[in-house]
Design a protein around this motif. Structure first.
Motif, PDB file in Angstrom:
ATOM      1  N   VAL A 151       0.815  -1.209   0.000  1.00 25.26           N
ATOM      2  CA  VAL A 151       0.000   0.000   0.000  1.00 25.26           C
ATOM      3  C   VAL A 151       0.851   1.263   0.000  1.00 25.26           C
ATOM      4  CG1 VAL A 151      -1.543   1.353   1.490  1.00 25.26           C
ATOM      5  CG2 VAL A 151      -2.082  -1.024   0.982  1.00 25.26           C
ATOM      6  N   ASN A 152       1.991   1.227   0.671  1.00 24.58           N
ATOM      7  CA  ASN A 152       2.804   2.429   0.822  1.00 24.58           C
ATOM      8  C   ASN A 152       3.918   2.572  -0.207  1.00 24.58           C
ATOM      9  OD1 ASN A 152       1.919   3.913   3.411  1.00 24.58           O
ATOM     10  ND2 ASN A 152       1.986   1.769   4.062  1.00 24.58           N
ATOM     11  N   ALA A 158      -0.126  -0.205 -10.361  1.00 27.35           N
ATOM     12  CA  ALA A 158       0.024  -1.547  -9.801  1.00 27.35           C
ATOM     13  C   ALA A 158      -1.014  -1.791  -8.710  1.00 27.35           C
ATOM     14  CB  ALA A 158       1.432  -1.735  -9.240  1.00 27.35           C
ATOM     15  N   LEU A 159      -1.250  -0.792  -7.870  1.00 28.57           N
ATOM     16  CA  LEU A 159      -2.275  -0.921  -6.838  1.00 28.57           C
ATOM     17  C   LEU A 159      -3.653  -1.143  -7.465  1.00 28.57           C
ATOM     18  CD1 LEU A 159      -1.534   1.784  -4.111  1.00 28.57           C
ATOM     19  CD2 LEU A 159      -1.823  -0.683  -3.748  1.00 28.57           C
ATOM     20  N   ALA A 160      -3.957  -0.350  -8.481  1.00 23.72           N
ATOM     21  CA  ALA A 160      -5.259  -0.477  -9.138  1.00 23.72           C
ATOM     22  C   ALA A 160      -5.435  -1.858  -9.754  1.00 23.72           C
ATOM     23  CB  ALA A 160      -5.411   0.606 -10.204  1.00 23.72           C
ATOM     24  N   GLU A 169     -12.837  -5.276  -7.592  1.00 26.52           N
ATOM     25  CA  GLU A 169     -13.424  -4.003  -7.192  1.00 26.52           C
ATOM     26  C   GLU A 169     -13.522  -3.077  -8.402  1.00 26.52           C
ATOM     27  OE1 GLU A 169     -15.182  -1.178  -6.089  1.00 26.52           O
ATOM     28  OE2 GLU A 169     -14.766  -2.354  -4.267  1.00 26.52           O
ATOM     29  N   ARG A 170     -14.746  -2.711  -8.790  1.00 28.86           N
ATOM     30  CA  ARG A 170     -14.944  -1.883  -9.975  1.00 28.86           C
ATOM     31  C   ARG A 170     -14.362  -0.475  -9.815  1.00 28.86           C
ATOM     32  NH1 ARG A 170     -19.828  -4.508  -9.334  1.00 28.86           N
ATOM     33  NH2 ARG A 170     -20.754  -2.642  -8.374  1.00 28.86           N
ATOM     34  N   ARG A 171     -14.280   0.004  -8.582  1.00 31.14           N
ATOM     35  CA  ARG A 171     -13.764   1.351  -8.326  1.00 31.14           C
ATOM     36  C   ARG A 171     -12.272   1.318  -7.976  1.00 31.14           C
ATOM     37  NH1 ARG A 171     -15.616   6.028  -9.235  1.00 31.14           N
ATOM     38  NH2 ARG A 171     -15.475   6.863  -7.111  1.00 31.14           N
ATOM     39  N   ALA A 172     -11.568   0.373  -8.521  1.00 27.39           N
ATOM     40  CA  ALA A 172     -10.160   0.175  -8.157  1.00 27.39           C
ATOM     41  C   ALA A 172      -9.297   1.389  -8.431  1.00 27.39           C
ATOM     42  CB  ALA A 172      -9.598  -1.040  -8.907  1.00 27.39           C
ATOM     43  N   ARG A 173      -9.509   2.029  -9.580  1.00 28.37           N
ATOM     44  CA  ARG A 173      -8.690   3.194  -9.916  1.00 28.37           C
ATOM     45  C   ARG A 173      -8.894   4.309  -8.894  1.00 28.37           C
ATOM     46  NH1 ARG A 173      -4.465   2.898 -12.535  1.00 28.37           N
ATOM     47  NH2 ARG A 173      -5.414   2.051 -14.434  1.00 28.37           N
ATOM     48  N   ALA A 174     -10.146   4.549  -8.494  1.00 22.73           N
ATOM     49  CA  ALA A 174     -10.431   5.592  -7.504  1.00 22.73           C
ATOM     50  C   ALA A 174      -9.836   5.229  -6.144  1.00 22.73           C
ATOM     51  CB  ALA A 174     -11.939   5.803  -7.388  1.00 22.73           C
ATOM     52  N   VAL A 175      -9.908   3.951  -5.774  1.00 24.57           N
ATOM     53  CA  VAL A 175      -9.321   3.508  -4.504  1.00 24.57           C
ATOM     54  C   VAL A 175      -7.813   3.718  -4.527  1.00 24.57           C
ATOM     55  CG1 VAL A 175      -8.879   1.514  -3.017  1.00 24.57           C
ATOM     56  CG2 VAL A 175     -11.156   1.854  -4.002  1.00 24.57           C
ATOM     57  N   ALA A 176      -7.157   3.317  -5.616  1.00 27.68           N
ATOM     58  CA  ALA A 176      -5.712   3.469  -5.714  1.00 27.68           C
ATOM     59  C   ALA A 176      -5.308   4.934  -5.653  1.00 27.68           C
ATOM     60  CB  ALA A 176      -5.203   2.831  -7.005  1.00 27.68           C
ATOM     61  N   PHE A 217      -9.544  -5.342   0.444  1.00 29.52           N
ATOM     62  CA  PHE A 217      -8.774  -6.188   1.362  1.00 29.52           C
ATOM     63  C   PHE A 217      -8.516  -7.553   0.729  1.00 29.52           C
ATOM     64  CE2 PHE A 217      -9.189  -2.951   4.383  1.00 29.52           C
ATOM     65  CZ  PHE A 217      -8.542  -3.283   5.554  1.00 29.52           C
ATOM     66  N   GLN A 218      -9.510  -8.104   0.028  1.00 34.06           N
ATOM     67  CA  GLN A 218      -9.310  -9.388  -0.641  1.00 34.06           C
ATOM     68  C   GLN A 218      -8.188  -9.299  -1.661  1.00 34.06           C
ATOM     69  OE1 GLN A 218     -12.696 -11.730  -2.423  1.00 34.06           O
ATOM     70  NE2 GLN A 218     -11.609 -11.342  -4.333  1.00 34.06           N
ATOM     71  N   GLY A 219      -8.196  -8.273  -2.475  1.00 36.20           N
ATOM     72  CA  GLY A 219      -7.169  -8.134  -3.502  1.00 36.20           C
ATOM     73  C   GLY A 219      -5.771  -8.025  -2.920  1.00 36.20           C
ATOM     74  N   LEU A 220      -5.623  -7.223  -1.864  1.00 39.04           N
ATOM     75  CA  LEU A 220      -4.316  -7.076  -1.238  1.00 39.04           C
ATOM     76  C   LEU A 220      -3.854  -8.381  -0.598  1.00 39.04           C
ATOM     77  CD1 LEU A 220      -4.738  -3.551   0.372  1.00 39.04           C
ATOM     78  CD2 LEU A 220      -3.112  -4.174  -1.426  1.00 39.04           C
ATOM     79  N   ARG A 221      -4.780  -9.074   0.071  1.00 41.26           N
ATOM     80  CA  ARG A 221      -4.421 -10.338   0.727  1.00 41.26           C
ATOM     81  C   ARG A 221      -3.957 -11.371  -0.298  1.00 41.26           C
ATOM     82  NH1 ARG A 221      -9.201 -13.084   1.675  1.00 41.26           N
ATOM     83  NH2 ARG A 221      -8.454 -14.646   0.203  1.00 41.26           N
TER      84      ARG A 221
END
Length: 350
Positions: A151-152, A158-160, A169-176, A217-221
């Motif tokens: 995350v940091n 890459a995060l997206a 997660e459909r809003r991945a770009r906004a989350v990233a 959280f699922q994607g990161l895990r």
């Protein structure tokens, strides 16, 4: 179900599709079963109880799971061995501890319960869940980068990709983008910090009861633990380890995992001989190796009574197959592709 002498009281974490798994395995009266994902020991306990002549080797990459299983080892009176390691190496681990058969096989049965365990989710210090605040870790073992590291440090694209493809997660770009902006002000260190950031850009689905941060959280895990890559390796390892007539049962909890298992069994049973939309280039125009024949023709799902007792079961799917006499073919590159992030492409996600 028969009960073994010295039966241990049931653990607090209920294994999903337990009766269905035991039925699909059709346990032999003697021989060796492998629980590749020991966790709280639910499947191991059931297999030991079902057949008093059966021995079990249980594998887990989580040191705390291995330590917590010491009591069950003692109660099993020599019938259970716990082995620290990754289930993707199960054939190597069995060979290293001296398990082999005169017919060349290593095991009679293998069961895999994919994903994070309830035990891990319930420990705030492990950082798997946002239900309680804790360090943003998510590592099943004690090695490698943590979720906080990703995350940091990871770039926005890459995060997206991780959140979109592994978390769906459909809003991945906004989350990233939100994560990148937040970490400019300071490191993101806790599960609560991340969950609050995600909740600021992802709306909860009305009536779903699902927290907006669940998919992130699922994607990161999955990325932290290389869960899909490990599943691919485990399927091939089980194929190499099982003797003819041996059985493999796999329980999955989301579509990414189930797609891999489904396509692996389809390819190895000959059902993918003409190719597949999800398995590009799967043995087109060739005779498949047919190292497995299907035991379950489709996914076995939990009933209403089980999902009412155990909400974790609601997304579970069981697939099982029996090993044939065909030699284990080369690993399937197309299955590996299903476990990998796609190559970057043009276009932007929402």
């Amino acid at each position: 179900m028969k009960r073994a002498a010295g039966h241990v009281p049931a653990p607090p974490h209920v294994p999903v599709l337990l009766d269905e798994v035991i039925a699909a395995l059709a346990l032999p009266g003697a021989g060796l079963a492998v629980d590749g994902t020991f966790g709280a020991g639910g499947y191991t306990r059931a297999m030991l109880a079902a057949e008093p002549g059966l021995r079990v080797v249980a594998i887990d990459r989580d040191p705390s799971a291995i330590a917590a299983g010491a009591g069950l080892v003692a109660e099993a009176c020599g019938r259970l061995r716990l082995v620290p390691g990754r289930f993707g190496d199960l054939d190597v681990l069995l060979a290293e501890i001296g398990e082999s058969r005169v017919d060349g096989g290593l095991a009679d049965r293998v069961v895999l319960d994919i994903g994070v365990s309830s035990m891990q989710l319930d420990q705030p210090e492990r950082g798997f869940s946002f239900r309680h605040d804790g360090p943003l870790d998510m590592r099943m073992g004690a090695d490698g980068p943590s979720a906080a590291d990703i995350v940091n440090i990871a770039e926005e694209s890459a995060l997206a990709d991780i959140i979109y493809h592994y978390g769906e997660e459909r809003r991945a770009r906004a989350v990233a983008r939100t994560i990148i902006e937040a970490r400019r002000r300071g490191r993101i260190e806790t599960t609560a910090q991340l969950a609050d950031l995600v909740a600021g850009v992802v709306r909860a689905e009305p009536g779903s009861g699902i927290h907006p941060a669940t998919r992130t959280f699922q994607g990161l895990r999955i990325a932290v633990n290389d869960e899909l890559g490990e599943l691919v390796r485990a399927l091939h390892a089980a194929e190499r380890a099982l003797r003819p007539g041996g059985r493999l049962a796999v329980v999955t909890f989301h579509s990414l995992e189930d797609r891999i298992v489904k396509q692996f069994f389809a390819a190895r049973s000959g059902r993918a001989s003409q190719g597949s939309r999800h398995l590009p280039g799967a043995l087109p125009g060739s005779t498949p190796a047919r190292s497995f024949q299907l035991v379950t023709k489709g996914p076995v799902l939990p009933g209403e009574a089980e999902t009412a007792r155990n909400p974790r079961a609601r997304s579970a799917k069981l697939r099982a197959a029996e090993r044939t006499e065909a030699p284990a073919p080369e690993p399937l590159d197309a299955i590996r592709t299903l476990a990998s992030l796609p190559e970057p492409r043009g276009g932007a996600r929402r």
